[in-house]
Design a protein around this motif. Structure first.
Motif, PDB file in Angstrom:
ATOM      1  N   THR A   1     -13.816   2.001  -7.297  1.00 49.10           N
ATOM      2  CA  THR A   1     -14.222   2.455  -5.732  1.00 49.10           C
ATOM      3  C   THR A   1     -15.230   3.660  -5.747  1.00 49.10           C
ATOM      4  O   THR A   1     -16.248   3.547  -4.915  1.00 49.10           O
TER       5      THR A   1
ATOM      6  N   ASP B   1      -5.116  -7.221 -11.917  1.00 48.88           N
ATOM      7  CA  ASP B   1      -4.289  -8.147 -11.144  1.00 48.88           C
ATOM      8  C   ASP B   1      -3.775  -7.199  -9.995  1.00 48.88           C
ATOM      9  O   ASP B   1      -3.428  -7.770  -8.894  1.00 48.88           O
TER      10      ASP B   1
ATOM     11  N   ARG C   1     -16.506  -5.869  -6.834  1.00 48.82           N
ATOM     12  CA  ARG C   1     -17.594  -7.037  -6.311  1.00 48.82           C
ATOM     13  C   ARG C   1     -19.169  -6.283  -6.093  1.00 48.82           C
ATOM     14  O   ARG C   1     -20.115  -6.410  -6.484  1.00 48.82           O
TER      15      ARG C   1
ATOM     16  N   SER D   1      -6.053  -3.719  -5.188  1.00 48.28           N
ATOM     17  CA  SER D   1      -5.701  -3.936  -3.776  1.00 48.28           C
ATOM     18  C   SER D   1      -6.908  -4.807  -3.231  1.00 48.28           C
ATOM     19  O   SER D   1      -8.230  -4.866  -4.113  1.00 48.28           O
ATOM     20  N   GLU D   2      -7.075  -5.354  -2.293  1.00 51.18           N
ATOM     21  CA  GLU D   2      -8.200  -6.108  -1.634  1.00 51.18           C
ATOM     22  C   GLU D   2      -9.433  -5.110  -1.507  1.00 51.18           C
ATOM     23  O   GLU D   2     -10.495  -5.578  -2.031  1.00 51.18           O
ATOM     24  N   PRO D   3      -9.360  -4.244  -0.880  1.00 48.06           N
ATOM     25  CA  PRO D   3     -10.640  -3.246  -0.802  1.00 48.06           C
ATOM     26  C   PRO D   3     -11.262  -2.960  -2.145  1.00 48.06           C
ATOM     27  O   PRO D   3     -12.305  -2.699  -2.321  1.00 48.06           O
ATOM     28  N   GLU D   4     -10.258  -2.658  -3.122  1.00 50.51           N
ATOM     29  CA  GLU D   4     -10.696  -2.200  -4.464  1.00 50.51           C
ATOM     30  C   GLU D   4     -11.437  -3.567  -5.291  1.00 50.51           C
ATOM     31  O   GLU D   4     -12.231  -3.182  -5.842  1.00 50.51           O
ATOM     32  N   LYS D   5     -10.850  -4.826  -5.030  1.00 44.75           N
ATOM     33  CA  LYS D   5     -11.489  -5.840  -5.368  1.00 44.75           C
ATOM     34  C   LYS D   5     -12.818  -5.924  -4.687  1.00 44.75           C
ATOM     35  O   LYS D   5     -13.876  -6.453  -5.626  1.00 44.75           O
ATOM     36  N   GLU D   6     -13.052  -5.643  -3.308  1.00 44.19           N
ATOM     37  CA  GLU D   6     -14.311  -5.742  -2.627  1.00 44.19           C
ATOM     38  C   GLU D   6     -15.103  -4.716  -3.552  1.00 44.19           C
ATOM     39  O   GLU D   6     -16.389  -4.841  -3.487  1.00 44.19           O
TER      40      GLU D   6
ATOM     41  N   GLU E   1       0.986  -1.325  -0.145  1.00 41.67           N
ATOM     42  CA  GLU E   1      -0.165  -0.053   0.082  1.00 41.67           C
ATOM     43  C   GLU E   1       0.876   1.334  -0.154  1.00 41.67           C
ATOM     44  O   GLU E   1       0.468   2.102  -0.870  1.00 41.67           O
TER      45      GLU E   1
ATOM     46  N   GLY F   1      -8.542   0.737 -10.006  1.00 42.53           N
ATOM     47  CA  GLY F   1      -9.114   0.735  -8.601  1.00 42.53           C
ATOM     48  C   GLY F   1      -9.715   1.849  -8.091  1.00 42.53           C
ATOM     49  O   GLY F   1     -10.979   1.751  -7.609  1.00 42.53           O
TER      50      GLY F   1
END
Length: 249
Positions: free
Chosen positions: A148, A180, A191, A183-188, A45, A144
């Protein structure tokens, strides 16, 4: 070239400026990556934030003293009665929308101070313009941020515009690599965005087919997601295809 085969010097100048700006951006981000590696930053990060901030420069006096004015960006809102406080405050510099990636980075980083403002900015540009601006390359970290911002502000009235934006971004070069690097928050957020778009599409479909609404409500979400595309409306097919493209399971 024009109809007579003559070269348009203004078009060449625009292309040259865009190419120079793109080279400068790449060099700047590469230098930031090397600097972050030399500093041995402890987390991805922090590494990412250093690269994202590589374009920042100290504010000059004119930046601090510039006049600002209120502009209502959303043209649809002009027909509705909204409180004055909901008007979006736009910097004077954004009276003209960006036409190159360099201009976009400048406005996105320096002029847009809230995610709501960034959301309106993306809608104002639209998918076609964004695809053209980032045809060569979508800058590191921007995908990302876009996902968001869209996830936090998406509404039913903007559904089609957002789908077009997502479609255009998926056609940019190195889209898979940018995906790829989320980040995990961006992937969430991604979704969450597609969950909302899917729900809006289902509402759109059942509204047009009231006799089928009860049956649709009885089906599980997993069954809906795995159903054949042939049994879906065009709206649903569009969302499902984008979900596959953005690797949403």
């Amino acid at each position: 070239m024009d109809a007579d085969g003559a070269v348009d010097p203004r078009a060449l100048e625009r292309e040259l400026r865009a190419a120079v700006a793109e080279d400068e951006r790449r060099d700047r981000e590469n230098e930031a990556k090397l600097r972050a590696m030399r500093q041995r930053v402890p987390s991805y990060e922090q590494f990412r934030n250093i690269v994202l901030a590589s374009h920042l420069k100290p504010l000059e006096k004119k930046d601090k003293m510039g006049q600002r004015r209120n502009v209502l960006w959303n043209p649809c809102a002009a027909h509705a009665k909204v409180p004055q406080a909901s008007d979006v405050e736009i910097p004077q510099e954004l009276d003209q929308l960006p036409g190159t990636s360099a201009e976009f980075y400048r406005d996105w980083r320096r002029c847009l101070k809230s995610r709501k403002l960034k959301y309106q900015f993306l809608l104002e540009l639209g998918g076609e313009a964004l695809g053209r601006i980032f045809q060569a390359d979508l800058g590191y970290g921007l995908l990302g941020e876009f996902l968001t911002v869209l996830a936090e502000n998406v509404c039913h009235e903007d559904r089609d515009a957002i789908l077009q934006i997502l479609q255009s971004l998926s056609g940019t070069k190195r889209f898979g690599l940018n995906l790829d690097l989320l980040s995990e928050p961006e992937k969430e957020s991604s979704r969450d965005l597609f969950r909302k778009l899917w729900s809006m599409s289902r509402e759109y479909w059942t509204a047009g087919h009231p006799s089928s609404a009860a049956g649709c409500e009885a089906e599980g979400e997993a069954h809906l997601m795995d159903a054949s595309l042939q049994n879906k409306t065009e709206e649903e097919r569009r969302v499902l295809e984008l979900m596959k493209c953005y690797q949403i399971n």
